[in-house]
Design a protein around this motif. Sequence first.
Motif, PDB file in Angstrom:
ATOM      1  N   ASP A  44       0.822  -1.170  -0.022  1.00 24.36           N
ATOM      2  CA  ASP A  44       0.171  -0.024   0.127  1.00 24.36           C
ATOM      3  C   ASP A  44       0.881   1.214   0.000  1.00 24.36           C
ATOM      4  OD1 ASP A  44      -2.278  -1.395  -0.070  1.00 24.36           O
ATOM      5  OD2 ASP A  44      -3.025  -1.137   1.909  1.00 24.36           O
ATOM      6  N   SER A  45       1.886   1.277   0.669  1.00 24.46           N
ATOM      7  CA  SER A  45       2.892   2.229   0.784  1.00 24.46           C
ATOM      8  C   SER A  45       3.472   2.775  -0.451  1.00 24.46           C
ATOM      9  CB  SER A  45       3.844   2.147   1.943  1.00 24.46           C
ATOM     10  OG  SER A  45       4.663   3.192   1.928  1.00 24.46           O
ATOM     11  N   ARG A  48       0.910   3.822  -3.365  1.00 27.77           N
ATOM     12  CA  ARG A  48       0.427   4.962  -3.016  1.00 27.77           C
ATOM     13  C   ARG A  48       1.575   6.226  -3.136  1.00 27.77           C
ATOM     14  NH1 ARG A  48      -3.346   8.393  -0.372  1.00 27.77           N
ATOM     15  NH2 ARG A  48      -2.694   9.987   0.957  1.00 27.77           N
ATOM     16  N   LEU A  83      -6.337   3.941  -3.459  1.00 27.44           N
ATOM     17  CA  LEU A  83      -5.061   4.415  -2.628  1.00 27.44           C
ATOM     18  C   LEU A  83      -4.819   5.853  -2.759  1.00 27.44           C
ATOM     19  CD1 LEU A  83      -2.777   1.366  -3.246  1.00 27.44           C
ATOM     20  CD2 LEU A  83      -3.999   1.985  -1.011  1.00 27.44           C
ATOM     21  N   ARG A  84      -4.759   6.451  -3.698  1.00 25.45           N
ATOM     22  CA  ARG A  84      -4.495   8.032  -4.404  1.00 25.45           C
ATOM     23  C   ARG A  84      -5.430   8.448  -5.494  1.00 25.45           C
ATOM     24  NH1 ARG A  84       1.725   9.596  -5.750  1.00 25.45           N
ATOM     25  NH2 ARG A  84       1.296  12.021  -5.886  1.00 25.45           N
ATOM     26  N   TYR A 127      -7.823   7.253 -10.269  1.00 25.48           N
ATOM     27  CA  TYR A 127      -7.022   6.780  -9.309  1.00 25.48           C
ATOM     28  C   TYR A 127      -6.090   6.031  -9.191  1.00 25.48           C
ATOM     29  CZ  TYR A 127     -10.330   3.096  -8.240  1.00 25.48           C
ATOM     30  OH  TYR A 127     -10.984   1.846  -8.426  1.00 25.48           O
ATOM     31  N   ARG A 130      -5.462  -0.442  -5.362  1.00 25.79           N
ATOM     32  CA  ARG A 130      -4.465  -1.360  -4.764  1.00 25.79           C
ATOM     33  C   ARG A 130      -4.393  -2.718  -5.794  1.00 25.79           C
ATOM     34  NH1 ARG A 130      -3.872  -5.394  -1.087  1.00 25.79           N
ATOM     35  NH2 ARG A 130      -2.178  -4.928   0.580  1.00 25.79           N
TER      36      ARG A 130
END
Length: 202
Positions: A44-45, A48, A83-84, A127, A130
């Motif tokens: 996820d990190s 993103r 996620l973003r 966007y 994930r």
Amino acid sequence: MATSKTEIANLALLKLGKNPITNIEDTRDHHASIIRQSWDILLDSEMRNHAWLFAIKRVALPALAEPPAFGYSYAYQLPPDYLRLISINGESALLDLSTYNPEAYSRWQVEGGLVLTNYASPINARYVARIENTHLWDASFVDLFACRIAAELTQKVNGSASDRQLAWQEYAESRAAAYKNNAIETDTQTFPDTSWIGTRVM
């Protein structure tokens, strides 16, 4: 690129000078277990961190029945794999110009899994999603994520501060290459067409 989770884990272990594992789901294997436990958080990190082309999705979002209590007219539920945010109705969310012109660029806000805005329903959103299916990942991201795993877990696997420093250096180099490769396939971003922008680029 057809690459499994186990293959990515083994790439990370190879970078650390360790023997490969047979299956990342093997609970009896120490290295498999520590990689598996960190996988979701690190994924996820890393996803993103950048607008990865392979992870971008488009969706038309309908407004929720209940509007925000104040400040905006409409609320929209973000997708579960969100996620973003990249853009709303074609306007980039990656360019933060609010410092220069807050009134023009306070068009939406992401809060509590919702997009709050004055744009009427539906809104078109792009966007970063994930993407758990590793077979859909770009080759550059595969190497980058393996480097991230190796860097994060160096001390647990090798217990060496010098090895950790080298692992983070390799991660930084892989990240630079991955960002460059991603940018090559991305169209040049343009600023929103406003009189405020126009007077400063003429």
